[in-house]
Design a protein around this motif. Structure first.
Motif, mmCIF file in Angstrom:
data_model
loop_
_atom_site.group_PDB
_atom_site.id
_atom_site.type_symbol
_atom_site.label_atom_id
_atom_site.label_comp_id
_atom_site.label_asym_id
_atom_site.label_seq_id
_atom_site.Cartn_x
_atom_site.Cartn_y
_atom_site.Cartn_z
ATOM 1 N N MET A 161 7.420 -51.392 22.175
ATOM 2 C CA MET A 161 6.534 -50.458 22.842
ATOM 3 C C MET A 161 6.401 -50.775 24.317
ATOM 4 O O MET A 161 6.002 -49.925 25.080
ATOM 5 N N GLY A 162 6.718 -51.996 24.684
ATOM 6 C CA GLY A 162 6.655 -52.351 26.089
ATOM 7 C C GLY A 162 5.310 -52.857 26.551
ATOM 8 O O GLY A 162 5.028 -52.843 27.740
ATOM 9 N N ASN A 163 4.458 -53.255 25.634
ATOM 10 C CA ASN A 163 3.151 -53.798 25.982
ATOM 11 C C ASN A 163 2.963 -55.153 25.305
ATOM 12 O O ASN A 163 2.214 -55.285 24.339
ATOM 13 N N PRO A 164 3.640 -56.206 25.816
ATOM 14 C CA PRO A 164 3.561 -57.513 25.161
ATOM 15 C C PRO A 164 2.152 -58.091 25.114
ATOM 16 O O PRO A 164 1.849 -58.915 24.252
ATOM 17 N N ASP A 165 1.285 -57.645 26.008
ATOM 18 C CA ASP A 165 -0.084 -58.141 26.019
ATOM 19 C C ASP A 165 -0.964 -57.443 24.978
ATOM 20 O O ASP A 165 -2.102 -57.831 24.760
ATOM 21 N N LYS A 166 -0.432 -56.395 24.336
ATOM 22 C CA LYS A 166 -1.188 -55.645 23.325
ATOM 23 C C LYS A 166 -0.351 -55.561 22.050
ATOM 24 O O LYS A 166 0.108 -54.503 21.646
ATOM 25 N N THR A 191 5.502 -30.740 36.975
ATOM 26 C CA THR A 191 4.577 -31.629 37.664
ATOM 27 C C THR A 191 4.816 -33.022 37.115
ATOM 28 O O THR A 191 4.777 -33.221 35.898
ATOM 29 N N LEU A 192 5.062 -33.969 37.997
ATOM 30 C CA LEU A 192 5.301 -35.347 37.593
ATOM 31 C C LEU A 192 4.075 -36.185 37.902
ATOM 32 O O LEU A 192 3.592 -36.192 39.029
ATOM 33 N N VAL A 193 3.580 -36.877 36.894
ATOM 34 C CA VAL A 193 2.462 -37.797 37.070
ATOM 35 C C VAL A 193 2.959 -39.193 36.697
ATOM 36 O O VAL A 193 3.384 -39.415 35.565
ATOM 37 N N ILE A 194 2.948 -40.089 37.678
ATOM 38 C CA ILE A 194 3.298 -41.484 37.426
ATOM 39 C C ILE A 194 2.002 -42.194 37.044
ATOM 40 O O ILE A 194 1.079 -42.286 37.847
ATOM 41 N N MET A 195 1.967 -42.654 35.819
ATOM 42 C CA MET A 195 0.751 -43.281 35.300
ATOM 43 C C MET A 195 0.745 -44.785 35.591
ATOM 44 O O MET A 195 1.804 -45.393 35.737
ATOM 45 N N ASP A 196 -0.430 -45.368 35.670
ATOM 46 C CA ASP A 196 -0.548 -46.819 35.791
ATOM 47 C C ASP A 196 -0.141 -47.502 34.488
ATOM 48 O O ASP A 196 0.239 -48.659 34.484
ATOM 49 N N ALA A 197 -0.221 -46.771 33.393
ATOM 50 C CA ALA A 197 0.087 -47.318 32.069
ATOM 51 C C ALA A 197 1.509 -47.858 32.031
ATOM 52 O O ALA A 197 2.387 -47.403 32.762
ATOM 53 N N SER A 198 1.698 -48.840 31.160
ATOM 54 C CA SER A 198 3.046 -49.365 30.955
ATOM 55 C C SER A 198 3.425 -49.150 29.502
ATOM 56 O O SER A 198 2.586 -48.845 28.660
ATOM 57 N N GLY A 199 4.714 -49.292 29.224
ATOM 58 C CA GLY A 199 5.198 -49.077 27.869
ATOM 59 C C GLY A 199 5.620 -47.641 27.665
ATOM 60 O O GLY A 199 5.634 -46.838 28.592
ATOM 61 N N ASN A 257 5.932 -48.485 34.067
ATOM 62 C CA ASN A 257 6.869 -49.494 33.584
ATOM 63 C C ASN A 257 7.193 -49.182 32.130
ATOM 64 O O ASN A 257 6.405 -49.478 31.241
ATOM 65 N N ASP A 258 8.343 -48.562 31.910
ATOM 66 C CA ASP A 258 8.747 -48.136 30.568
ATOM 67 C C ASP A 258 10.202 -48.543 30.357
ATOM 68 O O ASP A 258 11.090 -48.028 31.039
ATOM 69 N N VAL A 259 10.452 -49.462 29.443
ATOM 70 C CA VAL A 259 11.819 -49.944 29.228
ATOM 71 C C VAL A 259 12.689 -48.899 28.540
ATOM 72 O O VAL A 259 13.915 -48.942 28.656
ATOM 73 N N ILE A 260 12.099 -47.950 27.836
ATOM 74 C CA ILE A 260 12.878 -46.915 27.148
ATOM 75 C C ILE A 260 13.218 -45.776 28.105
ATOM 76 O O ILE A 260 14.337 -45.260 28.095
ATOM 77 N N ALA A 261 12.261 -45.372 28.904
ATOM 78 C CA ALA A 261 12.477 -44.288 29.872
ATOM 79 C C ALA A 261 11.983 -44.776 31.232
ATOM 80 O O ALA A 261 10.817 -44.592 31.587
ATOM 81 N N PHE A 320 15.136 -37.570 13.367
ATOM 82 C CA PHE A 320 14.530 -37.875 14.663
ATOM 83 C C PHE A 320 15.429 -38.813 15.463
ATOM 84 O O PHE A 320 15.695 -38.584 16.646
ATOM 85 N N ALA A 321 15.899 -39.879 14.825
ATOM 86 C CA ALA A 321 16.752 -40.854 15.519
ATOM 87 C C ALA A 321 18.051 -40.210 15.990
ATOM 88 O O ALA A 321 18.486 -40.424 17.125
ATOM 89 N N ARG A 322 18.666 -39.413 15.137
ATOM 90 C CA ARG A 322 19.923 -38.754 15.511
ATOM 91 C C ARG A 322 19.697 -37.828 16.710
ATOM 92 O O ARG A 322 20.457 -37.836 17.672
ATOM 93 N N THR A 323 18.642 -37.040 16.625
ATOM 94 C CA THR A 323 18.345 -36.101 17.710
ATOM 95 C C THR A 323 18.014 -36.837 19.004
ATOM 96 O O THR A 323 18.492 -36.481 20.077
ATOM 97 N N THR A 324 17.208 -37.877 18.902
ATOM 98 C CA THR A 324 16.756 -38.612 20.078
ATOM 99 C C THR A 324 17.879 -39.377 20.768
ATOM 100 O O THR A 324 18.002 -39.348 21.990
ATOM 101 N N PHE A 325 18.699 -40.046 19.988
ATOM 102 C CA PHE A 325 19.670 -40.972 20.574
ATOM 103 C C PHE A 325 21.083 -40.424 20.713
ATOM 104 O O PHE A 325 21.898 -41.000 21.438
#
Length: 105
Positions: A1-6, A75-83, A55-59, A28-33
Motif C-alpha cells: 500500500m505504500g504506508n510502512p508507518d501504518k 483537474t489534478l490534485v496532488i495530495m499530501d497523502a502517500s501510498g 508518494n505512490d509506488v504503484i502510480a 480485475f488483475a488482468r484488466t489492471t495489469f
C-alpha cells in the motif's frame, strides 16, 4: 500500500482482497495489469478529478501529470497523502479534495 508507518492499512487491504471472489479478482488483475488504454484518454468528454498521492509506488506522480495532460477538462490534485489508497490512509484529505472539486463544479 505504500504506508510502512501504518501497517494496519496493509492488513485491511489484504483482508479485503482475501474476501474477493477469485474470478472477480482474476478479471480485475488482468484488466489492471494487461490493458493499455492511453490512446482513449483524449476522448474523455466529461470533467474528471485526478487524485494523485504525493508518494505512490504503484502510480508515481508522473502518472497523474500524464493523465492530466491527456484528459481534457481534467483537474489534478496532488495530495499530501502517500501510498496508493488515500481513501484508507488519508480519508479526510480524500473527502476534502472530492468535496472541493464537486463544490467548484
Amino acid at each position: 500500500m505504500g504506508n510502512p508507518d501504518k501497517k494496519e492499512l496493509g492488513a485491511e487491504l489484504a483482508n479485503s482482497f482475501c474476501k474477493t471472489d477469485p474470478e472477480i479478482a482474476k478479471h480485475f488483475a488482468r484488466t489492471t495489469f494487461l490493458t493499455d488504454k492511453r490512446e482513449i484518454l483524449a476522448d474523455t468528454r466529461h470533467p474528471v478529478l485526478i487524485l494523485q498521492c504525493s508518494n505512490d509506488v504503484i502510480a508515481p506522480i508522473e502518472v497523474g501529470h500524464y493523465m492530466h495532460s491527456k484528459i481534457p477538462l481534467s483537474t489534478l490534485v496532488i495530495m499530501d497523502a502517500s501510498g496508493h489508497c488515500p481513501n484508507l490512509s488519508a480519508p479526510e484529505e480524500t473527502i476534502s479534495a472530492i468535496s472541493n472539486y464537486l463544490y467548484d463544479q
